[in-house]
Structures are given as structure tokens and as C-alpha cells.
Design a protein around this motif. Structure first.
Motif: not given
Ligand code: ADP
Ligand code: MG
Ligand code: ZN
Length: 476
Positions: A51-58, A74-79, A279-286
Motif C-alpha cells: 500500500l502506497n502511504k500517500k494514497v491513504v494520506d490523500y 479499515s480493510r481492503f477487499a477483493r471485488k 488491515p490499515l491502521v490509522v492512528d490519532e497522530g496521523w
């Protein structure tokens, strides 16, 4: 029977990161087909996505800007589905646990404000592009776009008219552009919209059966397609029929939509968590960092323009729809601080010019500083307001400073009393009948004389002086 339209939009915004979402291939547009590819985005077996961190940031920027709740995990899933532009046979998206939920934006149409809910914002990867040969029964595929990051922004069914749908779309486009995460180009497909629409008897609380409209690649198409679809559904219901839930394709050439396919259900896609991604973890600091980094958003800027500069809401709306336009306006004010005059010149001559030349504000041939200096010249009485337009056009052409143009073309206002007196006398001498009529009481003729004098001076005489001298000569 009175029907109420119910509309919900799904928007896909292409994120402006340098590299793709799960590999480091370039996202640059327009490269030769299949040159921005690697085993990951081509779906080769045995490779792993990262996963590209910048994508999450944007994506977080958008989620915060639209007041969403952010899922700490959050989670990534296959469609899963088959299509030749999808080499893996599945799209990596988010399903049960999207990045963000329950946000909202405010939109305004004909003075009416409405809060439109955002159900979710999630990240996913784009598919490739099929290129159909015009002359042979052959299609080719370009995987450069495969794996380009997207966010999908799903609205609640809160929209009640095609006009409101347009306003919502414009508002979101304005926000992604302010945030610098997407260039918001509908025509080129970096900002795409599918519209879901149903109708129901006015006052009813239950939702009607919806159809989904695709191929809406301009604001005009979105509004037109919705209008058409609302009309089509009304006719069906009034004829005693039932609307079929389906996906329909807007055909802008013929101003109608045609059935494309039955609407698939979520279970058809066999969603399941992608075992290749954590799983993608986004913390408070971010989140705190993203919040801190957020620019002033269009609504706040609009409010500030009204309060701080005393602009009418209409002007503030127009000037703040685009961040660069708002910056241009404020750059003008640093040099010349009459906000309403600056606004008038931007909304009138400047936008007119840019429109005619098909340019954006950042490509403006007239800089903010030069425009402001031009307005100062008018303010100081160096040139008349009328001549200012001539100087403006000349600036646009030559790029010269307003002062140089006024100087070189001799456009300065004539404030030399003796010179104006001579011309006034000449005008009076050649219009004896009007002079007599004026003196007989038809004082409205003053305007006529002013006009003649201005014409003689090619608009350069100081109008106030002309008025004074005329009155003096006519009334003595
Ligand atoms: P799917 O993604 O399977 O098409 P969603 O539940 O995600 O379905 O809804 C997609 C969009 O359709 C959302 O923007 C939602 O607000 C809108 N929508 C859902 N039901 C209706 C309806 N009955 N009428 C109009 N819009 C609807
Ligand atoms: Mg959807
Ligand atoms: Zn790649």
C-alpha cells in the motif's frame, strides 16, 4: 400525482499521487500503452501488493474535509468480476470496513442551502482501459491505468433535484482541487460520477426503485441525464408500470439513456478481505497531522470573503469555487484594496478573456499585480474607466505594464482645463440648436453634449471636468 426525485451520487476521484496504489509504477497520463506496468499491476501470480502511504494520506484529507468519521482500522477487499481490463480478475477495493463514513457537505442552489450526507469514502484501484479499433472488430487493452489510486465517495440519497446534484458535484470537485488530491477533470475522466435516481410520491418516506446512470462526463450531462431519467420513470409509473432496477447508459448525442445491464448485487461480487494486505491502521497522530495540514476550504473562504471584504455572496461563491482564482483575487487586493472593484474586473473582463482563450487562471495573460495597478490608475484619475478596458485588452495582448501602455498610447485622461475648454467650445459652436434648446429649459441635453465632447477626446477627457465646464459655458 406529484413526484419527488431522490438522487444519490457515487463519485470516483483519481488521486494525484506520483505512483500507483500497490506498486511503484508511474500514474502519469498519456504515456505509450503498457509502459507503466509491472508484475503487480499486471496481476502476475506470486507477487504482493504494497500500500502506497500517500494514497491513504490523500484519502484522509478528503475524509477530514467532508467531516467524516474515520475508521481507525479499515480493510481492503477483493471485488471479483471478469473483464478484460482487469488483469487480476478482481479489483482491490474496500467493502465492509471503508476508510471513512458519515460525513457531509453543504450545497446551495438558488439561495436554498441543503446538507448532503456522505455515506462512505473508500480507497480502491482503477482498472485498465479498452481501446476499440474503429475499423476492425478488435479491441486492445492499455494497463497503464491499472492500479491508479481512486477514492469513491458515496452520497446518501439526500439530493432532490438535478440542479442540486450538479451543485453537490461542483462542491466536491472544488474540495478535491483545494486539497490538491485530484485535478477534478470530468471530461478526461479523473473525476467520474455515476448517478442513482428514483422517484416517489411527494411526502412519501420510502425509497422508490432506482436506476443507475453511467457515462456522465460533464456537469451538463449529469443534469440533463437526471432530468431525462426522472421524466422516463414518471411516465412508466403513470402508465401503471414498474421501474426496473438497472444500469443505464447516457447517450449525449441523442439526449436519452438506454438500458445497459441489470443491476448487479453486492453478493455477485463475492467480496472477501484481501489476504495479501494487512488491515490499515490509522492512528490519532496521523489524523491530527492531516487536520493541521488542511488548507482553508471553499465554504470557509467564501464566508471570510463576505465578512472581511464585504463582498456579495454571489461574488464570494464565484471567486472561491477555484482556489487559484481566490488567490488571484487576494493578490490583487494587496496592491489595490477596493474588493468590489477587483471582483467586478475578475468576474467580468478577466474571466471573459480566459474563457475566450480557453485558459485557466494560472495561465492568465494579465497578472494580478498588473490588473490591480490598472485599477489604481483609474482610481487616481490617470485614466477613465472606459479607457481601462482598452488598456486591459492591450495588457492581455502585449504583456506590457498598464503604466507603459497608458504612456506609450497617450491614453492618459485629459485634465488640462484649457484643452477641454477648447473642445467644449467647438462642440457648442457646432450645435447651436441644441444650445438654444438647453438654455430654453431642456437641461437633459447636457448628456448629449458630454457625449460629443467625450467622442472628440476619444473618451480621454476627465468626465467630471467636462461636466463642470459645459455647465459653466451653457449657463452663463
Ligand atoms: P450500489 O453501490 O450497490 O449501487 P449503494 O447502496 O452503495 O449501492 O448506493 C449507491 C448510491 O445510490 C448511493 O449514492 C445511494 O445514496 C444511492 N441510492 C440508493 N438507493 C437509492 C434510491 N432508492 N434512489 C436513489 N438513490 C439511491
Ligand atoms: Mg457503489
Ligand atoms: Zn505496477
Amino acid at each position: 400525482m406529484n413526484f419527488e426525485p431522490v438522487i444519490g451520487l457515487e463519485i470516483h476521484a483519481q488521486l494525484k499521487t506520483k505512483t500507483k496504489i500497490f506498486c511503484n509504477c508511474s500514474t502519469e497520463f498519456g504515456a505509450p500503452p503498457n509502459t507503466h506496468t509491472c508484475p503487480v499491476c499486471l496481476g502476475m501470480p506470486g507477487v504482493l501488493p504494497v500500500l502506497n502511504k500517500k494514497v491513504v494520506d490523500y484519502s484522509l484529507r478528503m475524509a477530514v474535509a467532508t467531516r467524516c468519521e474515520i475508521n481507525r482500522e479499515s480493510r481492503f477487499a477483493r471485488k471479483n468480476y471478469f473483464y478484460p481490463d482487469l488483469p487480476k480478475g478482481y479489483q482491490i477495493s474496500q467493502y465492509e470496513l471503508p476508510l471513512a463514513r458519515n460525513g457531509w457537505v453543504m450545497v446551495e442552489t438558488s439561495g436554498e442551502k441543503k446538507r448532503i450526507g456522505i455515506n462512505r469514502i473508500h480507497m480502491e484501484e482503477d482498472a485498465g482501459k479498452l481501446i476499440h479499433a474503429p475499423d476492425r472488430p478488435v479491441s486492445r487493452v492499455d494497463f497503464n491505468r491499472t492500479g491508479v489510486p481512486l477514492i469513491e465517495i458515496v452520497s446518501e440519497p439526500d439530493i432532490r433535484s438535478p440542479e442540486q446534484a450538479g451543485a453537490y458535484l461542483r462542491q466536491l470537485r472544488s474540495i478535491v482541487r483545494y486539497l490538491g488530491i485530484c485535478d477534478g477533470n470530468l471530461e478526461e475522466g479523473s473525476f467520474r460520477c455515476d448517478a442513482n435516481v428514483s422517484i416517489r410520491p411527494a411526502g412519501s418516506e420510502t425509497l422508490g426503485t432506482r436506476t443507475e446512470l453511467k457515462n456522465l462526463n460533464s456537469f451538463k450531462h449529469v443534469e440533463k441525464a437526471l432530468l431525462y431519467e426522472i421524466g422516463r420513470q414518471k411516465e412508466i409509473i403513470l402508465d401503471g408500470g414498474k421501474v426496473v432496477q438497472e444500469t443505464r447508459l447516457w447517450d449525449p448525442g441523442n439526449n436519452r439513456s438506454t438500458a445497459m445491464r441489470g443491476k448487479e448485487e453486492a453478493h455477485d461480487y463475492r467480496y472477501f478481505p484481501d489476504p495479501d494486505l494487512l488491515p490499515l491502521v490509522v492512528d490519532e497522530g496521523w489524523i491530527a497531522h492531516v487536520k493541521q495540514d488542511l488548507p482553508e476550504l471553499p465554504d470557509d473562504k467564501k464566508e471570510r470573503f463576505v465578512k472581511a471584504y464585504g463582498l456579495p455572496a454571489y461574488d464570494a461563491q464565484l471567486l472561491t469555487a477555484d482556489r487559484e482564482l481566490a488567490d488571484y483575487f487576494e493578490a490583487c487586493l494587496k496592491v489595490f484594496d477596493n474588493a468590489k472593484q477587483v471582483s467586478n474586473w475578475i468576474m467580468g473582463p478577466l474571466l471573459g478573456l480566459l474563457n475566450a482563450q480557453g485558459k485557466s487562471i494560472s495561465e492568465s495573460p494579465v497578472s494580478a499585480v498588473y490588473l490591480a495597478r490598472l485599477l489604481s490608475l483609474v482610481d487616481k484619475g490617470v485614466i477613465s474607466g472606459k479607457i481601462a478596458k482598452t488598456v486591459f485588452d492591450e495588457m492581455a495582448q502585449s504583456g506590457n505594464t498598464p503604466e507603459t501602455i497608458v504612456e506609450e498610447k497617450g491614453l492618459g485622461q485629459v485634465t488640462d482645463t484649457a484643452a477641454i475648454e477648447d473642445i467644449v467650445q467647438k462642440v457648442l459652436d457646432s450645435n447651436p440648436n441644441e444650445v438654444q434648446a438647453y438654455r430654453g429649459g431642456k437641461t437633459k441635453l447636457l448628456g448629449y453634449f458630454v457625449g460629443r465632447v467625450m467622442k472628440e477626446t476619444r473618451g480621454q477627457a476627465n468626465p467630471q471636468l467636462v461636466n463642470e465646464i459645459l455647465k459653466e459655458k451653457l449657463e452663463t
